[in-house]
Design a protein around this motif. Structure first.
Motif, PDB file in Angstrom:
ATOM      1  N   PRO A  24       1.028  -1.370   0.062  1.00 19.00           N
ATOM      2  CA  PRO A  24      -0.011  -0.078  -0.116  1.00 19.00           C
ATOM      3  C   PRO A  24       0.959   1.305   0.047  1.00 19.00           C
ATOM      4  O   PRO A  24       0.411   2.287  -0.676  1.00 19.00           O
ATOM      5  N   TRP A  25       2.066   1.101   0.727  1.00 21.72           N
ATOM      6  CA  TRP A  25       3.040   2.364   0.613  1.00 21.72           C
ATOM      7  C   TRP A  25       3.242   2.669  -0.914  1.00 21.72           C
ATOM      8  O   TRP A  25       3.371   4.172  -1.172  1.00 21.72           O
ATOM      9  N   SER A  26       3.507   1.768  -1.654  1.00 24.62           N
ATOM     10  CA  SER A  26       3.770   2.115  -3.093  1.00 24.62           C
ATOM     11  C   SER A  26       2.743   2.596  -3.766  1.00 24.62           C
ATOM     12  O   SER A  26       2.867   3.475  -4.572  1.00 24.62           O
ATOM     13  N   VAL A  27       1.541   2.041  -3.609  1.00 25.73           N
ATOM     14  CA  VAL A  27       0.464   2.565  -4.284  1.00 25.73           C
ATOM     15  C   VAL A  27       0.050   3.935  -3.738  1.00 25.73           C
ATOM     16  O   VAL A  27      -0.055   4.958  -4.680  1.00 25.73           O
ATOM     17  N   TYR A  28       0.112   4.211  -2.478  1.00 28.46           N
ATOM     18  CA  TYR A  28      -0.439   5.515  -2.309  1.00 28.46           C
ATOM     19  C   TYR A  28       0.921   6.791  -2.462  1.00 28.46           C
ATOM     20  O   TYR A  28       0.338   7.968  -2.596  1.00 28.46           O
ATOM     21  N   THR A  29       1.754   6.398  -2.359  1.00 31.72           N
ATOM     22  CA  THR A  29       2.899   7.223  -2.676  1.00 31.72           C
ATOM     23  C   THR A  29       3.047   7.539  -3.945  1.00 31.72           C
ATOM     24  O   THR A  29       3.682   8.773  -4.089  1.00 31.72           O
ATOM     25  N   SER A  32       1.675  10.979  -5.482  1.00 32.16           N
ATOM     26  CA  SER A  32       2.658  12.125  -5.045  1.00 32.16           C
ATOM     27  C   SER A  32       3.273  12.710  -6.319  1.00 32.16           C
ATOM     28  O   SER A  32       3.649  13.731  -6.648  1.00 32.16           O
ATOM     29  N   VAL A  33       3.313  11.747  -7.328  1.00 25.32           N
ATOM     30  CA  VAL A  33       4.211  12.164  -8.557  1.00 25.32           C
ATOM     31  C   VAL A  33       3.761  13.486  -9.110  1.00 25.32           C
ATOM     32  O   VAL A  33       4.402  14.350  -9.427  1.00 25.32           O
ATOM     33  N   LEU A  34       2.200  13.062  -9.674  1.00 27.36           N
ATOM     34  CA  LEU A  34       1.828  14.303 -10.650  1.00 27.36           C
ATOM     35  C   LEU A  34       1.853  15.698  -9.699  1.00 27.36           C
ATOM     36  O   LEU A  34       2.418  16.810 -10.362  1.00 27.36           O
ATOM     37  N   LEU A  60      11.761  10.144 -11.630  1.00 24.54           N
ATOM     38  CA  LEU A  60      12.573   8.752 -11.312  1.00 24.54           C
ATOM     39  C   LEU A  60      11.740   8.205 -10.143  1.00 24.54           C
ATOM     40  O   LEU A  60      11.628   7.133 -10.316  1.00 24.54           O
ATOM     41  N   TRP A  61      11.155   8.922  -9.251  1.00 19.39           N
ATOM     42  CA  TRP A  61      10.322   8.336  -8.167  1.00 19.39           C
ATOM     43  C   TRP A  61       9.282   7.318  -8.813  1.00 19.39           C
ATOM     44  O   TRP A  61       8.775   6.398  -8.325  1.00 19.39           O
ATOM     45  N   MET A  62       8.559   8.124  -9.872  1.00 29.01           N
ATOM     46  CA  MET A  62       7.503   7.160 -10.587  1.00 29.01           C
ATOM     47  C   MET A  62       7.951   5.701 -10.977  1.00 29.01           C
ATOM     48  O   MET A  62       7.383   4.844 -11.135  1.00 29.01           O
ATOM     49  N   PRO A  66       7.949   1.293  -7.708  1.00 26.58           N
ATOM     50  CA  PRO A  66       7.282   0.099  -7.632  1.00 26.58           C
ATOM     51  C   PRO A  66       8.135  -1.094  -6.823  1.00 26.58           C
ATOM     52  O   PRO A  66       7.988  -2.058  -6.646  1.00 26.58           O
ATOM     53  N   VAL A  67       9.525  -0.664  -7.186  1.00 27.41           N
ATOM     54  CA  VAL A  67      10.552  -1.748  -6.497  1.00 27.41           C
ATOM     55  C   VAL A  67      11.305  -1.294  -5.049  1.00 27.41           C
ATOM     56  O   VAL A  67      12.034  -1.995  -4.738  1.00 27.41           O
ATOM     57  N   LEU A  68      10.836  -0.265  -4.726  1.00 27.68           N
ATOM     58  CA  LEU A  68      11.649   0.491  -3.543  1.00 27.68           C
ATOM     59  C   LEU A  68      10.996  -0.248  -2.227  1.00 27.68           C
ATOM     60  O   LEU A  68      11.759  -0.140  -1.140  1.00 27.68           O
ATOM     61  N   PHE A  69       9.615  -0.828  -2.281  1.00 25.77           N
ATOM     62  CA  PHE A  69       8.863  -1.128  -1.060  1.00 25.77           C
ATOM     63  C   PHE A  69       9.293  -2.537  -0.970  1.00 25.77           C
ATOM     64  O   PHE A  69       9.400  -3.348  -1.946  1.00 25.77           O
ATOM     65  N   SER A  70       9.017  -3.251   0.081  1.00 28.45           N
ATOM     66  CA  SER A  70       9.042  -4.459   0.532  1.00 28.45           C
ATOM     67  C   SER A  70       7.795  -5.136   0.172  1.00 28.45           C
ATOM     68  O   SER A  70       6.752  -4.636  -0.108  1.00 28.45           O
ATOM     69  N   LYS A  71       7.616  -6.377  -0.021  1.00 31.32           N
ATOM     70  CA  LYS A  71       6.365  -7.047  -0.305  1.00 31.32           C
ATOM     71  C   LYS A  71       5.640  -6.795   0.889  1.00 31.32           C
ATOM     72  O   LYS A  71       5.968  -6.638   2.304  1.00 31.32           O
ATOM     73  N   PRO A  72       4.144  -6.681   0.845  1.00 33.41           N
ATOM     74  CA  PRO A  72       3.438  -6.186   2.064  1.00 33.41           C
ATOM     75  C   PRO A  72       3.063  -7.538   2.939  1.00 33.41           C
ATOM     76  O   PRO A  72       3.218  -8.580   2.349  1.00 33.41           O
ATOM     77  N   LYS A  73       2.951  -6.868   4.279  1.00 34.51           N
ATOM     78  CA  LYS A  73       2.693  -8.153   5.120  1.00 34.51           C
ATOM     79  C   LYS A  73       1.267  -8.767   4.837  1.00 34.51           C
ATOM     80  O   LYS A  73       1.099  -9.896   5.170  1.00 34.51           O
ATOM     81  N   SER A  74       0.466  -7.998   4.260  1.00 31.01           N
ATOM     82  CA  SER A  74      -1.218  -8.598   3.878  1.00 31.01           C
ATOM     83  C   SER A  74      -1.450  -7.830   2.564  1.00 31.01           C
ATOM     84  O   SER A  74      -1.019  -6.730   2.286  1.00 31.01           O
TER      85      SER A  74
END
Length: 169
Positions: A24-29, A32-34, A60-62, A66-74
């Protein structure tokens, strides 16, 4: 090859990186790109060519988000399921999706989002605060509604496909 599969190749999305992007951190952050791009290039009035630095950082953040976060706990949450649904939709040329999900709505929502992006670009060029606000709002409206439909698609498909079912934990 579907357009979505080509985009996934551009972002180098593998099984592992798809699951990282389902955090979810990947999705929600990524939301912020636009605004950061709009602000970065809008700032050319104040900082001149230095505006390219925050603009490049946002772009670059965009790509790397997708690869900077770990797999979600759920993956039992809206954000994770939206990414899993995108993955299901991307794979529709290999695994058939239900007729109810074969709809022009997904294309319409992507068009709305794209119009918002184009309006944002126009607003940056012409310094239109209302154009920027409307453009970002349209882009996010289209994208958020699209992601919501992807959650519905995933929920419909996880009981139909053993691989899809394993993605939810």
């Amino acid at each position: 090859m579907t357009l979505e599969r080509k985009v996934a190749k551009l972002f180098r999305l593998t099984d592992e990186t798809w699951m990282k992007h389902a955090n979810p951190w990947s999705v929600y952050t990524r939301y912020s790109v636009l605004p950061f791009i709009v602000l970065a290039f809008w700032s050319r009035v104040w900082i001149g060519w230095w505006c390219l630095v925050p603009g490049l950082v946002a772009i670059l953040w965009m790509f790397f988000n997708p690869v900077l976060f770990s797999k979600p706990k759920s993956t039992k949450n809206w954000a994770s399921k939206s990414v899993l649904g995108e993955r299901v939709y991307l794979n529709r040329d290999n695994v058939r999706i239900p007729d109810i999900h074969i709809t022009p709505l997904y294309t319409i929502l992507n068009i709305i989002s794209s119009v918002g992006m184009l309006l944002s670009i126009w607003a940056i060029v012409y310094y239109s605060i209302w154009g920027a606000i409307l453009g970002v709002a349209l882009a996010y409206l289209g994208k958020s509604w699209y992601l919501d439909r992807m959650v519905w698609l995933y929920e419909s498909m996880k009981s139909e496909n053993e691989d899809y079912k394993k993605w939810e934990y």
